[in-house]
Design a protein around this motif. Structure first.
Motif, PDB file in Angstrom:
ATOM      1  N   LEU A   1       0.833  -1.208   0.000  1.00 13.43           N
ATOM      2  CA  LEU A   1       0.000   0.000   0.000  1.00 13.43           C
ATOM      3  C   LEU A   1       0.867   1.258   0.000  1.00 13.43           C
ATOM      4  N   ALA A   2       1.927   1.239   0.809  1.00 12.29           N
ATOM      5  CA  ALA A   2       2.810   2.406   0.870  1.00 12.29           C
ATOM      6  C   ALA A   2       3.571   2.588  -0.436  1.00 12.29           C
ATOM      7  N   ALA A   3       4.013   1.479  -1.028  1.00 11.59           N
ATOM      8  CA  ALA A   3       4.783   1.548  -2.275  1.00 11.59           C
ATOM      9  C   ALA A   3       3.961   2.135  -3.414  1.00 11.59           C
ATOM     10  N   LEU A   4       2.661   1.846  -3.439  1.00  9.48           N
ATOM     11  CA  LEU A   4       1.802   2.397  -4.483  1.00  9.48           C
ATOM     12  C   LEU A   4       1.793   3.925  -4.427  1.00  9.48           C
ATOM     13  N   GLY A   5       1.677   4.457  -3.217  1.00  7.76           N
ATOM     14  CA  GLY A   5       1.677   5.904  -3.072  1.00  7.76           C
ATOM     15  C   GLY A   5       3.035   6.517  -3.372  1.00  7.76           C
ATOM     16  N   ILE A   6       4.096   5.895  -2.864  1.00 11.04           N
ATOM     17  CA  ILE A   6       5.447   6.413  -3.080  1.00 11.04           C
ATOM     18  C   ILE A   6       5.792   6.397  -4.561  1.00 11.04           C
ATOM     19  N   ALA A   7       5.461   5.304  -5.249  1.00  8.13           N
ATOM     20  CA  ALA A   7       5.756   5.203  -6.681  1.00  8.13           C
ATOM     21  C   ALA A   7       5.011   6.276  -7.466  1.00  8.13           C
ATOM     22  N   HIS A   8       3.743   6.494  -7.109  1.00 10.29           N
ATOM     23  CA  HIS A   8       2.962   7.534  -7.795  1.00 10.29           C
ATOM     24  C   HIS A   8       3.584   8.899  -7.563  1.00 10.29           C
ATOM     25  N   ARG A   9       3.978   9.165  -6.335  1.00  9.94           N
ATOM     26  CA  ARG A   9       4.559  10.467  -5.987  1.00  9.94           C
ATOM     27  C   ARG A   9       5.884  10.690  -6.736  1.00  9.94           C
TER      28      ARG A   9
ATOM     29  N   PHE B   1       4.078   9.397   6.322  1.00 13.03           N
ATOM     30  CA  PHE B   1       2.617   9.356   6.233  1.00 13.03           C
ATOM     31  C   PHE B   1       2.142   8.181   5.376  1.00 13.03           C
ATOM     32  N   ALA B   2       2.865   7.856   4.315  1.00 12.31           N
ATOM     33  CA  ALA B   2       2.490   6.718   3.476  1.00 12.31           C
ATOM     34  C   ALA B   2       2.496   5.434   4.297  1.00 12.31           C
ATOM     35  N   LEU B   3       3.515   5.256   5.108  1.00  9.48           N
ATOM     36  CA  LEU B   3       3.606   4.060   5.945  1.00  9.48           C
ATOM     37  C   LEU B   3       2.544   4.074   7.045  1.00  9.48           C
ATOM     38  N   PHE B   4       2.350   5.227   7.680  1.00 12.06           N
ATOM     39  CA  PHE B   4       1.381   5.317   8.770  1.00 12.06           C
ATOM     40  C   PHE B   4      -0.043   5.092   8.276  1.00 12.06           C
ATOM     41  N   LEU B   5      -0.424   5.776   7.204  1.00  5.69           N
ATOM     42  CA  LEU B   5      -1.791   5.647   6.697  1.00  5.69           C
ATOM     43  C   LEU B   5      -2.041   4.264   6.110  1.00  5.69           C
ATOM     44  N   SER B   6      -1.023   3.666   5.488  1.00  6.38           N
ATOM     45  CA  SER B   6      -1.150   2.293   4.985  1.00  6.38           C
ATOM     46  C   SER B   6      -1.328   1.320   6.147  1.00  6.38           C
ATOM     47  N   THR B   7      -0.567   1.542   7.211  1.00  6.46           N
ATOM     48  CA  THR B   7      -0.707   0.698   8.405  1.00  6.46           C
ATOM     49  C   THR B   7      -2.092   0.833   8.997  1.00  6.46           C
ATOM     50  N   ASN B   8      -2.602   2.062   9.054  1.00  7.75           N
ATOM     51  CA  ASN B   8      -3.938   2.259   9.612  1.00  7.75           C
ATOM     52  C   ASN B   8      -5.006   1.587   8.763  1.00  7.75           C
ATOM     53  N   LEU B   9      -4.836   1.586   7.448  1.00  4.28           N
ATOM     54  CA  LEU B   9      -5.801   0.906   6.581  1.00  4.28           C
ATOM     55  C   LEU B   9      -5.845  -0.591   6.881  1.00  4.28           C
ATOM     56  N   VAL B  10      -4.659  -1.188   7.045  1.00  2.00           N
ATOM     57  CA  VAL B  10      -4.601  -2.617   7.367  1.00  2.00           C
ATOM     58  C   VAL B  10      -5.216  -2.866   8.741  1.00  2.00           C
ATOM     59  N   ILE B  11      -4.877  -2.017   9.700  1.00  2.00           N
ATOM     60  CA  ILE B  11      -5.400  -2.202  11.055  1.00  2.00           C
ATOM     61  C   ILE B  11      -6.901  -1.959  11.111  1.00  2.00           C
ATOM     62  N   CYS B  12      -7.409  -1.050  10.278  1.00  2.00           N
ATOM     63  CA  CYS B  12      -8.865  -0.859  10.203  1.00  2.00           C
ATOM     64  C   CYS B  12      -9.553  -2.178   9.854  1.00  2.00           C
ATOM     65  N   TYR B  13      -8.949  -2.923   8.935  1.00  2.00           N
ATOM     66  CA  TYR B  13      -9.520  -4.227   8.584  1.00  2.00           C
ATOM     67  C   TYR B  13      -9.482  -5.163   9.785  1.00  2.00           C
ATOM     68  N   TRP B  14      -8.359  -5.169  10.503  1.00  2.00           N
ATOM     69  CA  TRP B  14      -8.262  -6.005  11.701  1.00  2.00           C
ATOM     70  C   TRP B  14      -9.323  -5.603  12.728  1.00  2.00           C
ATOM     71  N   GLU B  15      -9.564  -4.289  12.849  1.00  2.00           N
ATOM     72  CA  GLU B  15     -10.526  -3.808  13.841  1.00  2.00           C
ATOM     73  C   GLU B  15     -11.956  -4.166  13.455  1.00  2.00           C
ATOM     74  N   ILE B  16     -12.235  -4.214  12.175  1.00  2.00           N
ATOM     75  CA  ILE B  16     -13.548  -4.698  11.729  1.00  2.00           C
ATOM     76  C   ILE B  16     -13.677  -6.185  12.062  1.00  2.00           C
ATOM     77  N   CYS B  17     -12.579  -6.922  11.900  1.00  2.00           N
ATOM     78  CA  CYS B  17     -12.563  -8.337  12.305  1.00  2.00           C
ATOM     79  C   CYS B  17     -12.773  -8.465  13.815  1.00  2.00           C
ATOM     80  N   LEU B  18     -12.234  -7.529  14.584  1.00  2.00           N
ATOM     81  CA  LEU B  18     -12.426  -7.514  16.039  1.00  2.00           C
ATOM     82  C   LEU B  18     -13.908  -7.482  16.378  1.00  2.00           C
ATOM     83  N   PHE B  19     -14.672  -6.691  15.632  1.00  2.00           N
ATOM     84  CA  PHE B  19     -16.109  -6.594  15.886  1.00  2.00           C
ATOM     85  C   PHE B  19     -16.839  -7.869  15.470  1.00  2.00           C
ATOM     86  N   PHE B  20     -16.597  -8.330  14.262  1.00  2.00           N
ATOM     87  CA  PHE B  20     -17.361  -9.463  13.746  1.00  2.00           C
ATOM     88  C   PHE B  20     -16.919 -10.807  14.319  1.00  2.00           C
ATOM     89  N   ARG B  21     -15.723 -10.875  14.888  1.00  3.32           N
ATOM     90  CA  ARG B  21     -15.235 -12.120  15.488  1.00  3.32           C
ATOM     91  C   ARG B  21     -15.055 -11.971  17.002  1.00  3.32           C
TER      92      ARG B  21
END
Length: 230
Positions: free
Chosen positions: A21-29, A43-63
């Motif tokens: 996810l971070a590489a996609l943004g860096i390459a575009h930039r 920011f690319a690394l932080f926001l990419s990490t948050n996107l992945v963790i958002c998925y984990w947090e949705i899993c936290l709710f449903f599981r």
């Protein structure tokens, strides 16, 4: 070889997802702007990490039921082996066909609940603030990441969005740490685990958002993306 036989350690798989996810943004930039600054990479690394963790947090709710029952397994593993549940999970092999399995990533929280039992208790602040982050900030995170990368929003709009979300990450994480110590959960784990698993991991969601607040304010005041660099 069948993809069902291909496996990666859970930690490496998560790292690969974040790096992609971070590489996609860096390459575009780099391609469109001719370069990339350190601030943007952070920011690319932080926001990419948050996107992945958002998925984990949705899993936290449903599981959540699975996590509550699975927490006992990790507690027993720790007692019998003396090994870190988090390290054991991160080094466990995950089939590539299960790379996005909600049950696999729910185990992130089940293993972490050994250090903070609030993630195995849906009545707690820790559980609910992370579930809220997963459902509420995923799309704004993606928009902010796209804005920082392509500058498709005006600096004013991107700055306002950044101020809103970087502030809430700073505030929510700070309150989580305060609640952890007020509830005296630090007494149930070693000092090394307090520093490594609680303070060090959560510090990222305070330090980087503070930088994000500064940069977002600069976007508003300067009327340009110059503060991001690149």
């Amino acid at each position: 070889m069948s993809t069902s036989r291909l496996t990666l350690p859970a930690g490496l798989l998560a790292g690969f997802e974040i790096a992609l996810l971070a590489a996609l943004g860096i390459a575009h930039r780099v391609y469109w702007q001719g370069g990339v600054g350190v601030t943007y990479v952070v920011f690319a690394l932080f926001l990419s990490t948050n996107l992945v963790i958002c998925y984990w947090e949705i899993c936290l709710f449903f599981r959540r039921d699975y996590i509550e029952s699975r927490s006992a397994y990790w507690q027993q593993q720790r007692l019998h082996t003396g090994k870190s549940p988090a390290l054991t999970f991160l080094t466990s092999k995950v089939p590539l066909r299960s790379a996005f399995s909600p049950t696999v990533w729910a185990d992130v929280w089940a293993s972490y609940s050994v250090y903070d039992g609030s993630y195995a208790d849906r009545r707690t602040y820790g559980f609910n603030v992370d579930v809220g982050n997963g459902f509420i900030t995923a799309i704004p995170t993606l928009i902010l990441y796209a804005a920082f990368t392509t500058e498709f929003l005006s600096p004013l709009a991107a700055g306002i969005l950044g101020i809103m979300f970087f502030w809430q990450w700073t505030y929510a994480t700070s309150i989580y740490l305060v609640s952890f110590f007020i509830a005296k959960r630090h007494r149930d784990i070693s000092r090394r685990e307090v520093y490594g698993m609680i303070l060090a991991l959560n510090a990222t969601w305070i330090v980087v958002p503070l930088l994000g607040l500064y940069v977002s304010i600069r976007l508003v005041v300067d009327g340009s993306y110059g503060a991001i660099g690149g």
